[in-house]
Design a protein around this motif. Structure first.
Motif, short mmCIF file in Angstrom:
data_model
loop_
_atom_site.label_atom_id
_atom_site.label_comp_id
_atom_site.label_asym_id
_atom_site.label_seq_id
_atom_site.Cartn_x
_atom_site.Cartn_y
_atom_site.Cartn_z
N GLY A 83 0.79 -1.23 0.00
CA GLY A 83 0.00 0.00 0.00
C GLY A 83 0.82 1.27 0.00
N HIS A 84 2.13 1.16 0.04
CA HIS A 84 3.01 2.32 0.05
C HIS A 84 3.49 2.61 -1.38
N GLY A 85 3.13 3.75 -1.91
CA GLY A 85 3.60 4.15 -3.23
C GLY A 85 4.97 4.81 -3.14
N PRO A 86 5.49 5.26 -4.26
CA PRO A 86 6.81 5.92 -4.27
C PRO A 86 6.82 7.16 -3.37
N GLU A 87 7.94 7.37 -2.71
CA GLU A 87 8.09 8.51 -1.81
C GLU A 87 8.16 9.82 -2.61
N LYS A 88 7.51 10.83 -2.10
CA LYS A 88 7.60 12.15 -2.72
C LYS A 88 8.76 12.95 -2.15
N ARG A 89 9.12 12.64 -0.89
CA ARG A 89 10.18 13.40 -0.21
C ARG A 89 11.04 12.43 0.59
N LEU A 90 12.24 12.87 0.93
CA LEU A 90 13.14 12.04 1.73
C LEU A 90 12.52 11.68 3.08
N ARG A 91 11.76 12.59 3.64
CA ARG A 91 11.18 12.33 4.95
C ARG A 91 10.14 11.21 4.91
N ASP A 92 9.72 10.81 3.71
CA ASP A 92 8.75 9.72 3.56
C ASP A 92 9.42 8.34 3.53
N LEU A 93 10.74 8.31 3.52
CA LEU A 93 11.46 7.04 3.40
C LEU A 93 11.14 6.10 4.57
N ASP A 94 10.87 4.86 4.22
CA ASP A 94 10.67 3.79 5.20
C ASP A 94 11.73 2.73 4.89
N PRO A 95 12.67 2.48 5.79
CA PRO A 95 13.76 1.56 5.47
C PRO A 95 13.29 0.16 5.12
N ALA A 96 12.21 -0.31 5.73
CA ALA A 96 11.72 -1.65 5.42
C ALA A 96 11.16 -1.71 4.00
N ILE A 97 10.43 -0.66 3.60
CA ILE A 97 9.88 -0.61 2.25
C ILE A 97 11.02 -0.48 1.23
N MET A 98 12.01 0.33 1.55
CA MET A 98 13.14 0.51 0.64
C MET A 98 13.90 -0.80 0.46
N ALA A 99 14.11 -1.52 1.56
CA ALA A 99 14.84 -2.79 1.48
C ALA A 99 14.07 -3.79 0.63
N ARG A 100 12.75 -3.82 0.76
CA ARG A 100 11.96 -4.76 -0.04
C ARG A 100 11.97 -4.37 -1.52
N SER A 101 11.97 -3.07 -1.79
CA SER A 101 12.06 -2.61 -3.17
C SER A 101 13.37 -3.09 -3.80
N PHE A 102 14.46 -2.98 -3.06
CA PHE A 102 15.74 -3.47 -3.57
C PHE A 102 15.72 -4.99 -3.73
N ALA A 103 15.08 -5.68 -2.79
CA ALA A 103 15.04 -7.14 -2.85
C ALA A 103 14.35 -7.63 -4.11
#
Length: 234
Positions: A83-103
């Motif tokens: 349910g999390h779309g692409p971040e609009k700003r750096l403050r929206d970063l979620d490390p778990a979502i980012m890690a899964r995107s890389f995975a």
């Protein structure tokens, strides 16, 4: 396709997605294609990008079917996560979502290359291609935002280049390519199409991408192309 051995054999990973299914349909209708195998999480054997053992098992199964596969297409990728779309700003970063995107967008395709690249022909043209995205281009980034998706696709582009450099010694005619399909009418892009200057039918985009791959050869290996055949900057 005309540039591969005729008849040729093809594999599509992510075959149930909008673009993967369209690739499979094109290949099934190509009289030059002897066999196309579509694999994904629910195929037999299954391929789960988060489970290297499943990728290794599928590679072994493919080798049992035929020693070489002329076209290996990775049509996987994810943009919206839980349910999390692409971040609009750096403050929206979620490390778990980012890690899964890389995975899914980078590590998974790297594992596909690890286990499937040995199936590419050694003595004739073979293609190993993956779907990247224009927003993964560092040079082309003029808007910012979408940090996780951009970075994961930039990582994928580096994986493509590195794989190409390694294979040039063992598979001299291998063509390893990153592809930009454009914004297509698929589930992945559905929430973001309104701002796209052009939305393509998956059948059209994949047909054009196959034509692009048909025109490329080992001298283009490690490069990045869009569906119109234009080389894109990394």
């Amino acid at each position: 396709m005309e540039s591969l051995q005729i008849p040729y054999r093809a594999v599509v990973i992510g075959a149930t997605g909008g673009l993967g299914a369209a690739f499979v349909e094109h290949l099934e209708n190509d009289p030059n294609c002897e066999r196309v195998v579509g694999l994904g999480r629910h195929s037999e054997p299954p391929v789960d990008l988060l489970d290297e053992a499943s990728i290794e098992h599928a590679a072994g199964w493919l080798r049992e079917q035929a020693p070489e596969w002329d076209l290996i297409l990775d049509a996987t990728g994810i943009l919206t996560l839980n349910g999390h779309g692409p971040e609009k700003r750096l403050r929206d970063l979620d490390p778990a979502i980012m890690a899964r995107s890389f995975a899914i967008n980078a590590i998974g395709p790297a594992l596909l290359f690890k286990h499937l690249a040995p199936l590419v022909p050694r003595q004739r043209k073979g293609i190993l291609a993956t779907l990247s995205a224009r927003v993964g281009s560092i040079e082309d980034n003029q808007l910012g935002g979408w940090v996780s998706y951009r970075a994961s696709k930039a990582a994928l582009n580096q994986i493509v280049r590195t794989t190409a450099l390694e294979l040039r010694f063992s598979h001299r005619q291998a063509t390893v390519i990153a592809l930009q399909p454009g914004t297509c009418a698929t589930r992945l892009s559905e929430p973001y199409r309104a701002r796209a200057p052009e939305v393509l039918a998956p059948e059209y985009a994949t047909g054009e991408l196959l034509k692009v791959l048909d025109r490329l050869d080992a001298s283009n290996s490690g490069e990045f192309y869009d569906f119109e055949g234009q080389q894109l900057p990394f």
